[in-house]
Motif scaffolding. Structure first.
Motif, short mmCIF file in Angstrom:
data_model
loop_
_atom_site.label_atom_id
_atom_site.label_comp_id
_atom_site.label_asym_id
_atom_site.label_seq_id
_atom_site.Cartn_x
_atom_site.Cartn_y
_atom_site.Cartn_z
N UNK A 32 -10.02 -3.03 12.18
CA UNK A 32 -8.70 -2.90 11.57
C UNK A 32 -8.18 -1.77 11.85
N UNK A 33 -6.85 -1.44 11.98
CA UNK A 33 -6.09 -0.48 12.18
C UNK A 33 -5.40 -0.06 10.99
N UNK A 34 -5.09 1.43 10.81
CA UNK A 34 -4.24 1.84 9.55
C UNK A 34 -2.90 1.54 9.97
N UNK A 35 -2.20 1.27 8.91
CA UNK A 35 -0.47 0.99 8.92
C UNK A 35 0.09 2.37 9.10
N UNK A 36 0.88 2.62 9.81
CA UNK A 36 1.65 3.99 10.37
C UNK A 36 2.90 3.65 10.43
N UNK A 37 3.72 4.44 10.36
CA UNK A 37 5.32 4.43 10.62
C UNK A 37 5.84 3.57 11.54
N UNK A 44 9.37 -10.19 10.93
CA UNK A 44 10.84 -9.41 10.31
C UNK A 44 11.33 -8.36 10.70
N UNK A 45 10.45 -7.52 11.93
CA UNK A 45 10.96 -6.38 12.47
C UNK A 45 11.08 -5.24 11.90
N UNK A 46 10.45 -5.34 10.76
CA UNK A 46 10.67 -4.20 9.76
C UNK A 46 9.24 -3.41 9.65
N UNK A 47 9.28 -2.01 9.39
CA UNK A 47 8.11 -1.41 9.31
C UNK A 47 7.18 -1.74 7.89
N UNK A 48 6.10 -1.91 8.16
CA UNK A 48 5.20 -2.51 7.00
C UNK A 48 5.43 -1.49 5.87
N UNK A 49 5.44 -0.34 6.03
CA UNK A 49 5.42 0.67 4.86
C UNK A 49 6.72 0.42 3.91
N UNK A 102 -1.82 -0.79 -10.59
CA UNK A 102 -0.26 -1.14 -10.37
C UNK A 102 -0.43 -2.58 -9.63
N UNK A 103 -1.45 -2.87 -9.07
CA UNK A 103 -1.24 -4.18 -8.16
C UNK A 103 -1.12 -3.83 -6.80
N UNK A 104 -0.95 -2.77 -6.51
CA UNK A 104 -0.70 -2.31 -4.97
C UNK A 104 -2.10 -2.51 -4.16
N UNK A 105 -1.93 -2.94 -3.04
CA UNK A 105 -3.24 -3.03 -2.30
C UNK A 105 -3.65 -1.70 -1.76
N UNK A 106 -5.11 -1.48 -1.46
CA UNK A 106 -5.51 -0.19 -1.13
C UNK A 106 -4.97 -0.18 0.58
N UNK A 107 -4.27 0.57 1.23
CA UNK A 107 -3.82 0.54 2.51
C UNK A 107 -5.18 0.47 3.34
N UNK A 108 -6.20 1.25 3.02
CA UNK A 108 -7.50 1.26 3.67
C UNK A 108 -8.38 0.32 3.70
N UNK A 109 -8.13 -0.70 2.76
CA UNK A 109 -9.19 -1.83 2.35
C UNK A 109 -8.66 -3.21 3.34
N UNK A 110 -9.38 -3.29 4.25
CA UNK A 110 -9.24 -4.45 5.16
C UNK A 110 -10.48 -5.28 5.18
N UNK A 111 -10.35 -6.85 5.12
CA UNK A 111 -11.31 -7.54 5.28
C UNK A 111 -10.86 -8.54 6.28
#
Length: 167
Positions: A32-37, A44-49, A102-111
């Motif tokens: 998996x790759x890290x989410x970037x800008x 949706x064509x929008x940035x994931x951030x 806070x319920x936010x996913x860890x952006x580095x945790x991919x399965x």
């Protein structure tokens, strides 16, 4: 002589077919790759951030860059829609078993999406502002989440198509 050439040509074709592609063992799936800008959602064509909630990414054979998704239902939609490529070599989703308080996913945790369990039909609002499937690496975490937020726990293969495409 013509029959001999034909027989040799046929034997060569059959021998090549029996040997497979000749490329050796199948290559491991890309990591998996890290989410970037520059990570933009396929639909949706929008940035994931710009979105809360778990995200998804998948890799197509022969393509180095992932296809990004702003919600988990979109990952399932891609795999179900007949017009989308089926040469998928890997699918990853954020692991909500590692989410912060806070319920936010860890952006580095991919399965691996196919190994995850999902809470569906719950009350939790995902990244696109609608109820979304929540992926977990640990069934106990998924069951606890379902007790708090409603819904039921299912495997990747058991997510109903009607759920994925429900409005």
């Amino acid at each position: 002589m013509r029959r001999l050439r034909l027989a040799l040509a046929l034997a060569t074709v059959l021998l090549a077919a029996a040997c497979g592609s000749g490329s050796g063992p199948e290559a491991p799936p890309p990591p998996p790759q890290a989410v970037t800008a520059e990570s933009v959602g396929h639909y949706c064509g929008m940035t994931l951030n710009e979105h809360n909630g778990p995200k998804g990414q998948l890799f197509l054979t022969g393509r180095a860059a992932p296809v990004w998704f702003s919600s988990i239902k979109q990952v399932f939609a891609y795999t179900l829609l007949p017009e989308e490529p089926k040469t998928i070599s890997a699918i990853y989703v954020n692991d909500m078993s590692t989410a912060g308080p806070d319920g936010a996913p860890d952006p580095a945790a991919w399965i691996d999406a196919r190994q995850a369990v999902y809470v569906i039909e719950g009350r939790f609002i995902g990244g696109m502002g609608a109820e979304d499937a929540m992926p977990f690496s640990q069934r106990a975490d998924a069951e606890s989440f379902a007790q708090t937020h409603g819904g039921r726990v299912v495997s990747f293969a058991d997510v109903p198509e009607a759920y994925v495409f429900a409005q």
